[in-house]
Design a protein around this motif. Structure first.
Motif, mmCIF file in Angstrom:
data_model
loop_
_atom_site.group_PDB
_atom_site.id
_atom_site.type_symbol
_atom_site.label_atom_id
_atom_site.label_comp_id
_atom_site.label_asym_id
_atom_site.label_seq_id
_atom_site.Cartn_x
_atom_site.Cartn_y
_atom_site.Cartn_z
ATOM 1 N N MET A 97 54.758 54.772 44.032
ATOM 2 C CA MET A 97 53.851 53.648 43.958
ATOM 3 C C MET A 97 54.576 52.490 43.273
ATOM 4 S SD MET A 97 49.963 53.461 42.429
ATOM 5 C CE MET A 97 49.518 54.933 43.277
ATOM 6 N N SER A 98 54.388 51.326 43.801
ATOM 7 C CA SER A 98 55.032 50.127 43.280
ATOM 8 C C SER A 98 54.300 49.616 42.036
ATOM 9 C CB SER A 98 55.006 49.046 44.362
ATOM 10 O OG SER A 98 55.502 47.842 43.864
ATOM 11 N N ARG A 99 55.056 49.209 41.038
ATOM 12 C CA ARG A 99 54.466 48.632 39.822
ATOM 13 C C ARG A 99 54.638 47.130 39.869
ATOM 14 N NH1 ARG A 99 53.085 51.900 35.717
ATOM 15 N NH2 ARG A 99 53.406 50.285 34.163
ATOM 16 N N GLN A 100 53.592 46.412 39.461
ATOM 17 C CA GLN A 100 53.599 44.956 39.463
ATOM 18 C C GLN A 100 53.037 44.466 38.129
ATOM 19 O OE1 GLN A 100 54.639 43.092 42.232
ATOM 20 N NE2 GLN A 100 55.202 45.087 43.080
ATOM 21 N N SER A 101 53.432 43.285 37.776
ATOM 22 C CA SER A 101 52.850 42.646 36.606
ATOM 23 C C SER A 101 52.094 41.415 37.102
ATOM 24 C CB SER A 101 53.956 42.223 35.640
ATOM 25 O OG SER A 101 53.401 41.496 34.570
ATOM 26 N N ILE A 102 50.803 41.365 36.807
ATOM 27 C CA ILE A 102 50.008 40.223 37.234
ATOM 28 C C ILE A 102 49.206 39.693 36.048
ATOM 29 C CG2 ILE A 102 49.831 40.943 39.647
ATOM 30 C CD1 ILE A 102 47.066 42.005 39.087
ATOM 31 N N SER A 103 48.848 38.427 36.144
ATOM 32 C CA SER A 103 48.061 37.785 35.087
ATOM 33 C C SER A 103 46.673 37.462 35.619
ATOM 34 C CB SER A 103 48.740 36.485 34.639
ATOM 35 O OG SER A 103 50.028 36.760 34.159
ATOM 36 N N PHE A 104 45.674 37.560 34.738
ATOM 37 C CA PHE A 104 44.300 37.253 35.087
ATOM 38 C C PHE A 104 43.786 36.145 34.195
ATOM 39 C CE2 PHE A 104 44.727 41.831 36.028
ATOM 40 C CZ PHE A 104 44.452 41.804 37.386
ATOM 41 N N THR A 105 42.856 35.358 34.733
ATOM 42 C CA THR A 105 42.163 34.403 33.881
ATOM 43 C C THR A 105 41.290 35.209 32.919
ATOM 44 O OG1 THR A 105 40.285 34.238 35.385
ATOM 45 C CG2 THR A 105 42.098 32.647 35.695
ATOM 46 N N GLU A 106 40.896 34.604 31.835
ATOM 47 C CA GLU A 106 40.092 35.325 30.841
ATOM 48 C C GLU A 106 38.789 35.875 31.425
ATOM 49 O OE1 GLU A 106 38.070 34.682 26.469
ATOM 50 O OE2 GLU A 106 39.768 33.431 27.031
ATOM 51 N N PRO A 107 38.028 35.064 32.197
ATOM 52 C CA PRO A 107 36.784 35.621 32.758
ATOM 53 C C PRO A 107 37.047 36.813 33.694
ATOM 54 C CG PRO A 107 36.803 33.233 32.980
ATOM 55 C CD PRO A 107 38.167 33.644 32.505
ATOM 56 N N ASN A 108 38.099 36.734 34.495
ATOM 57 C CA ASN A 108 38.407 37.846 35.395
ATOM 58 C C ASN A 108 38.853 39.080 34.615
ATOM 59 O OD1 ASN A 108 37.744 36.324 37.618
ATOM 60 N ND2 ASN A 108 39.853 35.821 38.144
ATOM 61 N N ASP A 109 39.620 38.873 33.578
ATOM 62 C CA ASP A 109 40.063 40.004 32.766
ATOM 63 C C ASP A 109 38.872 40.670 32.075
ATOM 64 O OD1 ASP A 109 42.177 41.672 31.717
ATOM 65 O OD2 ASP A 109 41.825 40.695 29.777
ATOM 66 N N GLU A 110 37.951 39.868 31.569
ATOM 67 C CA GLU A 110 36.756 40.424 30.931
ATOM 68 C C GLU A 110 35.931 41.224 31.931
ATOM 69 O OE1 GLU A 110 35.977 40.521 27.709
ATOM 70 O OE2 GLU A 110 37.912 39.553 27.361
ATOM 71 N N TRP A 111 35.810 40.716 33.155
ATOM 72 C CA TRP A 111 35.054 41.435 34.180
ATOM 73 C C TRP A 111 35.739 42.758 34.504
ATOM 74 C CZ3 TRP A 111 35.960 43.039 39.237
ATOM 75 C CH2 TRP A 111 34.824 43.461 39.943
ATOM 76 N N LEU A 112 37.063 42.740 34.643
ATOM 77 C CA LEU A 112 37.807 43.972 34.913
ATOM 78 C C LEU A 112 37.592 44.991 33.787
ATOM 79 C CD1 LEU A 112 41.174 42.474 36.193
ATOM 80 C CD2 LEU A 112 39.583 43.846 37.540
ATOM 81 N N LYS A 113 37.705 44.519 32.550
ATOM 82 C CA LYS A 113 37.496 45.406 31.398
ATOM 83 C C LYS A 113 36.088 46.002 31.405
ATOM 84 C CE LYS A 113 40.678 43.092 28.234
ATOM 85 N NZ LYS A 113 40.778 42.217 27.057
ATOM 86 N N SER A 146 40.661 52.691 35.565
ATOM 87 C CA SER A 146 41.677 51.745 35.090
ATOM 88 C C SER A 146 41.576 50.443 35.867
ATOM 89 C CB SER A 146 43.085 52.328 35.281
ATOM 90 O OG SER A 146 43.382 52.418 36.662
ATOM 91 N N LYS A 147 42.188 49.409 35.320
ATOM 92 C CA LYS A 147 42.235 48.129 36.025
ATOM 93 C C LYS A 147 43.006 48.275 37.335
ATOM 94 C CE LYS A 147 42.154 45.066 31.987
ATOM 95 N NZ LYS A 147 42.934 44.039 31.286
ATOM 96 N N SER A 148 44.059 49.078 37.325
ATOM 97 C CA SER A 148 44.855 49.282 38.537
ATOM 98 C C SER A 148 44.010 49.879 39.658
ATOM 99 C CB SER A 148 46.043 50.201 38.255
ATOM 100 O OG SER A 148 46.953 49.573 37.408
ATOM 101 N N GLU A 149 43.201 50.877 39.306
ATOM 102 C CA GLU A 149 42.339 51.499 40.308
ATOM 103 C C GLU A 149 41.368 50.467 40.887
ATOM 104 O OE1 GLU A 149 38.971 54.997 40.767
ATOM 105 O OE2 GLU A 149 39.859 54.642 38.802
ATOM 106 N N LEU A 150 40.811 49.643 40.020
ATOM 107 C CA LEU A 150 39.868 48.613 40.449
ATOM 108 C C LEU A 150 40.549 47.590 41.351
ATOM 109 C CD1 LEU A 150 37.250 47.012 40.452
ATOM 110 C CD2 LEU A 150 37.784 46.232 38.143
ATOM 111 N N VAL A 151 41.705 47.103 40.949
ATOM 112 C CA VAL A 151 42.420 46.104 41.753
ATOM 113 C C VAL A 151 42.788 46.693 43.113
ATOM 114 C CG1 VAL A 151 44.524 44.724 41.923
ATOM 115 C CG2 VAL A 151 43.227 44.767 39.783
ATOM 116 N N ASN A 152 43.248 47.942 43.144
ATOM 117 C CA ASN A 152 43.563 48.585 44.422
ATOM 118 C C ASN A 152 42.321 48.699 45.303
ATOM 119 O OD1 ASN A 152 46.387 49.276 44.814
ATOM 120 N ND2 ASN A 152 46.166 50.419 42.908
ATOM 121 N N ASP A 153 41.165 49.026 44.701
ATOM 122 C CA ASP A 153 39.929 49.112 45.471
ATOM 123 C C ASP A 153 39.539 47.749 46.027
ATOM 124 O OD1 ASP A 153 37.693 50.580 46.529
ATOM 125 O OD2 ASP A 153 36.460 49.661 44.956
ATOM 126 N N LEU A 154 39.669 46.708 45.223
ATOM 127 C CA LEU A 154 39.354 45.361 45.690
ATOM 128 C C LEU A 154 40.256 44.960 46.857
ATOM 129 C CD1 LEU A 154 38.786 43.566 42.273
ATOM 130 C CD2 LEU A 154 37.044 44.162 43.968
#
Length: 79
Positions: A1-17, A27-35
């Motif tokens: 699986m490929s690893r990436q580093s990405i940045s989120f705006t504060e509201p998006n990061d709060e929603w992910l959390k 995890s956030k990774s699982e959520l981002v992959n689902d999206l």
């Protein structure tokens, strides 16, 4: 699986959390992959509709009944 580093705006990061904290995702990774999977599915649906519309515009008419078209659309959209 490929690893990436990405940045989120504060509201998006709060929603992910919040999604992870609510145990909706582990995890956030699982959520981002689902999206991304959802976006890819939606894009394939849009592409299918675009092809159908282009075919309809070129032919002028379809042999399929209203019920057949609805059934095809529902089966595609419901996976």
């Amino acid at each position: 699986m490929s690893r990436q580093s990405i940045s989120f705006t504060e509201p998006n990061d709060e929603w992910l959390k919040a999604q992870v904290d609510s145990k909706e995702y582990s995890s956030k990774s699982e959520l981002v992959n689902d999206l991304i999977r959802q976006a890819r599915k939606q894009q394939s649906q849009v592409d299918w509709l675009r092809v159908k519309l282009e075919q309809a515009e070129k032919s002028g008419f379809t042999e399929d009944s209203k019920e057949q078209i609805l059934k095809q659309s529902k089966s595609l959209f419901n996976g």
